[in-house]
Design a protein around this motif. Structure first.
Motif, mmCIF file in Angstrom:
data_model
loop_
_atom_site.group_PDB
_atom_site.id
_atom_site.type_symbol
_atom_site.label_atom_id
_atom_site.label_comp_id
_atom_site.label_asym_id
_atom_site.label_seq_id
_atom_site.Cartn_x
_atom_site.Cartn_y
_atom_site.Cartn_z
ATOM 1 N N THR A 217 0.829 -1.207 0.000
ATOM 2 C CA THR A 217 0.000 0.000 0.000
ATOM 3 C C THR A 217 0.860 1.252 0.000
ATOM 4 O O THR A 217 1.949 1.257 0.573
ATOM 5 C CB THR A 217 -0.973 0.030 1.206
ATOM 6 O OG1 THR A 217 -1.710 1.258 1.176
ATOM 7 C CG2 THR A 217 -0.247 -0.071 2.539
ATOM 8 N N SER A 219 -0.249 3.887 1.400
ATOM 9 C CA SER A 219 -0.580 4.564 2.657
ATOM 10 C C SER A 219 0.510 4.222 3.677
ATOM 11 O O SER A 219 1.212 3.223 3.539
ATOM 12 C CB SER A 219 -1.926 4.063 3.191
ATOM 13 O OG SER A 219 -2.948 4.272 2.245
ATOM 14 N N ILE B 52 -7.769 3.865 -5.009
ATOM 15 C CA ILE B 52 -8.083 4.563 -3.765
ATOM 16 C C ILE B 52 -9.589 4.838 -3.735
ATOM 17 O O ILE B 52 -10.172 5.216 -4.747
ATOM 18 C CB ILE B 52 -7.304 5.890 -3.665
ATOM 19 C CG1 ILE B 52 -5.793 5.636 -3.609
ATOM 20 C CG2 ILE B 52 -7.762 6.723 -2.465
ATOM 21 C CD1 ILE B 52 -5.260 4.978 -2.356
ATOM 22 N N HIS B 68 -2.689 -2.282 -3.051
ATOM 23 C CA HIS B 68 -3.509 -1.083 -2.862
ATOM 24 C C HIS B 68 -2.713 0.059 -3.499
ATOM 25 O O HIS B 68 -1.776 0.569 -2.909
ATOM 26 C CB HIS B 68 -3.695 -0.892 -1.348
ATOM 27 C CG HIS B 68 -4.530 0.266 -0.934
ATOM 28 N ND1 HIS B 68 -4.086 1.201 -0.039
ATOM 29 C CD2 HIS B 68 -5.787 0.636 -1.259
ATOM 30 C CE1 HIS B 68 -5.033 2.109 0.176
ATOM 31 N NE2 HIS B 68 -6.082 1.787 -0.553
ATOM 32 N N HIS B 71 -4.691 6.309 -6.673
ATOM 33 C CA HIS B 71 -6.051 6.612 -7.116
ATOM 34 C C HIS B 71 -6.147 6.508 -8.643
ATOM 35 O O HIS B 71 -5.440 7.220 -9.363
ATOM 36 C CB HIS B 71 -6.414 8.022 -6.653
ATOM 37 C CG HIS B 71 -7.874 8.345 -6.782
ATOM 38 N ND1 HIS B 71 -8.866 7.396 -6.662
ATOM 39 C CD2 HIS B 71 -8.505 9.515 -6.998
ATOM 40 C CE1 HIS B 71 -10.043 7.981 -6.815
ATOM 41 N NE2 HIS B 71 -9.854 9.261 -7.026
#
Lengths: 366, 270
Positions: A217, A219, B52, B68, B71
């Motif tokens: 990810t 993030s 995203i 993941h 966007h």
């Protein structure tokens, strides 16, 4: 051979198995050559719909275990910054070749420039460190592309080859060494692919399909890859490690070359094709009995401050020729704040000539 | 909850999930996991990729290789994974904003390219994660946080867009029709090429509230009452104002990787 082709061949020699790109002058020869060569070695060549897709698919291929590369120029590099940040955050090894041209915006598409130096270092948002290499010859288009792959795989970081149109389109003969040092990524199975005990370590990177059940990810994440987007400690540990793993290994990463610097009173500091012109000037000045030397940065990022301080120690003046409005000179002025550091910029979208450098030199020394 | 579903999830500290009460994404995820299980695929056979948004958080709950990404960039990221790892089943989960606005260019070109992947579009007609702004699928006149007077723009029909771009399999269902949805996802995964399954889903917290559509149950009832199967559409006007569900498009076309392999073989014979 042309510099761009040497770069493509260097990638193949390094074991590149995936290339994704979007046509852009003056880098397109790299992708044209690889579209021919990669199918021969069971590699994958992809022409994507834009540079954003190019860098994202390269990141995907890298996580699937392939050595991956893309090449572009200014406008395309601007689009790639989004993916560059993602590669930095997810510690994805990959190589981005930027055959720099004169900007901003579309600028002079066919003309050279060195004005993406700071963009490469600071362009993506957030705190990070990057590796940037600068070739000055066709030989180095080959050698430094291989080095770029090795560093990317070793430090799990995107490496940018900051070449320019002159070197990219230059034709020279060069030597292909029969034996190469190729770094193989540490893909040991681990449940902690995003963290190490040390605060400057590089974790192993298992690939998709290896059974590690990866959580990748962009993030903020802990060592397991689990998102921790509101945890100040996790963000702190991650960002500092991303920086430390490069900063604390400068000695192993950085490469500079010094020419006649031992007794130099006047030091030229440069990189890429500008350094080649500066080298010619140094030789001319030496012939005239002037003690001039050249410090050339093959690794621009991270910036080797120690080498500069040491080399410039006994120099009276420092000159920084570069094909931009004065970018790397800012680093040099920062490090040598007690010395006279003179910028020799050229913004005309053509190579900086030795005569232009020596004229500027004369202005300040006579 | 069914043990088979639980076994597929990461059951450490990832739960409770972030989805709002009544959100449709969980239902779509449930259908997807059942489709994977019933297709005989283990979690090691798949890679789940997202961009995203609310629906893009689904991969994080599944105990498989998950990616993941940025966007809008799930499809190009999946393209790299698939080409470097052609044996893996690529499943992309995307929302309407992610897939059709910021990722719209990637979507049409991936459909054209026809690389084998399954895209599950969870369409809740707004940007949920950022607070309910209008998306490319917000119907004209409907309200959103950035369309307080009603949406001025016309909406995309994602399925028509997929068909027009070259997708070989395009289907639609809703979060009311989850067994039906599961069947479509199974078909999509089986299809060799670019497959799109659109799931009309409810966002009672934002889109539903802003348009006074009632709670999740009311919205699901709306899906139930306003859906019509492909076979029930005898003439175009039957579909007006309805959600047409079922397989909308199913054709054969050369898959990208297989075609690329032929190029490699040719290059190596030279």
């Amino acid at each position: 051979m042309q510099g761009n082709i040497a770069c493509a061949e260097g990638a193949l020699a390094a074991g590149c198995q995936y290339y994704a790109g979007y046509p852009i002058t003056p880098s397109s020869e790299i992708m044209e050559h690889l579209s021919n060569r990669l199918p021969e070695v069971n590699g994958v060549f992809m022409q994507m719909e834009d540079e954003i897709a190019s860098i994202c698919s390269m990141i995907g291929a890298s996580w699937a275990g392939a050595k991956a590369m893309t090449a572009t120029s200014g406008p395309g590099f601007s689009l790639m910054l989004e993916g560059l940040g993602y590669a930095l955050m997810t510690e994805t090894p990959c190589v981005i070749v930027n055959i720099q041209r004169a900007g901003p915006a579309t600028g002079q598409a066919t003309r050279p420039g060195q004005s993406d130096i700071m963009q490469a270092r600071w362009g993506a948002h957030g705190d990070y460190r990057i590796i940037g290499l600068s070739p000055w010859s066709v030989q180095e288009m080959y050698d430094l592309t291989i080095k770029a792959f090795n560093l990317a795989e070793q430090y799990r970081v995107p490496v940018i080859l900051l070449a320019d149109e002159v070197v990219g389109h230059l034709k020279e003969s060069f030597i292909i060494k029969p034996e190469l040092e190729i770094f193989i990524r540490d893909s040991t199975m681990t449940d902690k692919p995003f963290g190490t005990e040390q605060d400057d370590g590089v974790p192993p990177m298992p690939a998709f399909g290896q059974g590690a059940k990866l959580l990748v990810t962009g993030s903020t994440h802990n060592q397991f890859g689990i998102r921790k987007v509101a945890d100040p400690k996790v963000q702190d540990i991650l960002v500092n490690r991303l920086c430390n793993k490069i900063d604390r290994h400068k000695k192993e990463i950085c490469e500079t070359e010094s020419y006649l610097t031992d007794d130099a009173e006047y030091l030229f500091v440069s990189f890429g094709i500008s350094a080649r012109s500066a080298y010619a000037v140094v030789k001319q000045l030496r012939n005239q009995g002037i003690k001039a030397g050249l410090l050339r940065y093959k690794t621009i990022w991270p910036f080797d401050e120690d080498e500069l301080k040491q080399t410039a120690q006994n120099c009276k003046m420092i000159f920084v020729p570069e094909m931009n409005r004065g970018q790397l000179v800012l680093e040099i002025q920062r490090v040598l704040c007690d010395k006279q550091v003179i910028s020799i910029p050229k913004t005309q979208g053509e190579a900086i000539y030795p005569s232009e450098i020596s004229n500027e030199f004369k202005k300040y020394t006579t | 909850m069914n043990q088979e579903i639980l076994d597929r999830l990461r059951m450490d500290d990832r739960f409770p999930h972030i989805l709002c009460p009544g959100c449709g994404i969980g239902s779509a995820m449930n259908a997807m996991i059942r489709a994977i299980a019933e297709s005989g695929l283990t979690n090691d056979d798949i890679c789940i990729i997202s961009g995203i948004g609310c629906s893009s958080r689904v991969p994080g709950y599944i105990d498989a290789d998950t990616f993941h990404t940025l966007h809008g960039r799930a499809i190009p990221s999946a393209t790299g994974v698939k080409l470097a790892h052609p044996d893996k089943e690529m499943i992309i989960i995307a929302g309407d904003g992610d897939l059709l606005a910021i990722g719209g260019n990637h979507f049409i070109h991936a459909a054209r390219r026809n690389l084998d992947m399954t895209v599950i579009l969870i369409n809740n007609h707004n940007y949920g994660m950022t607070g309910g702004q209008y998306s490319p699928t917000t119907p004209q006149g409907k309200r959103a946080k950035t369309a307080p007077y009603g949406c001025v723009e016309r909406a995309f029909d994602a399925c028509e867009m997929g068909i027009g771009s070259g997708a070989v399999f395009v289907a639609r269902s809703t979060t009311y029709h989850t067994p039906h949805l599961k069947g479509l996802i199974k078909q999509a995964m089986k299809k060799n090429g670019f497959a799109l399954v659109e799931v009309i889903s409810q966002c009672p917290t934002l889109y539903g509230r802003l348009n006074r559509m009632g709670d999740a149950v009311k919205m699901l009832e709306y899906f139930k009452e306003n859906s019509i199967t492909v076979s029930q559409v005898k003439e175009p006007k039957d579909a007006e104002g309805k959600i047409v569900i079922g397989v909308l498009h199913d054709i054969e076309a050369p898959e990208y990787y297989e075609s690329y392999r032929k190029v490699c073989e040719h290059a190596q014979r030279r």
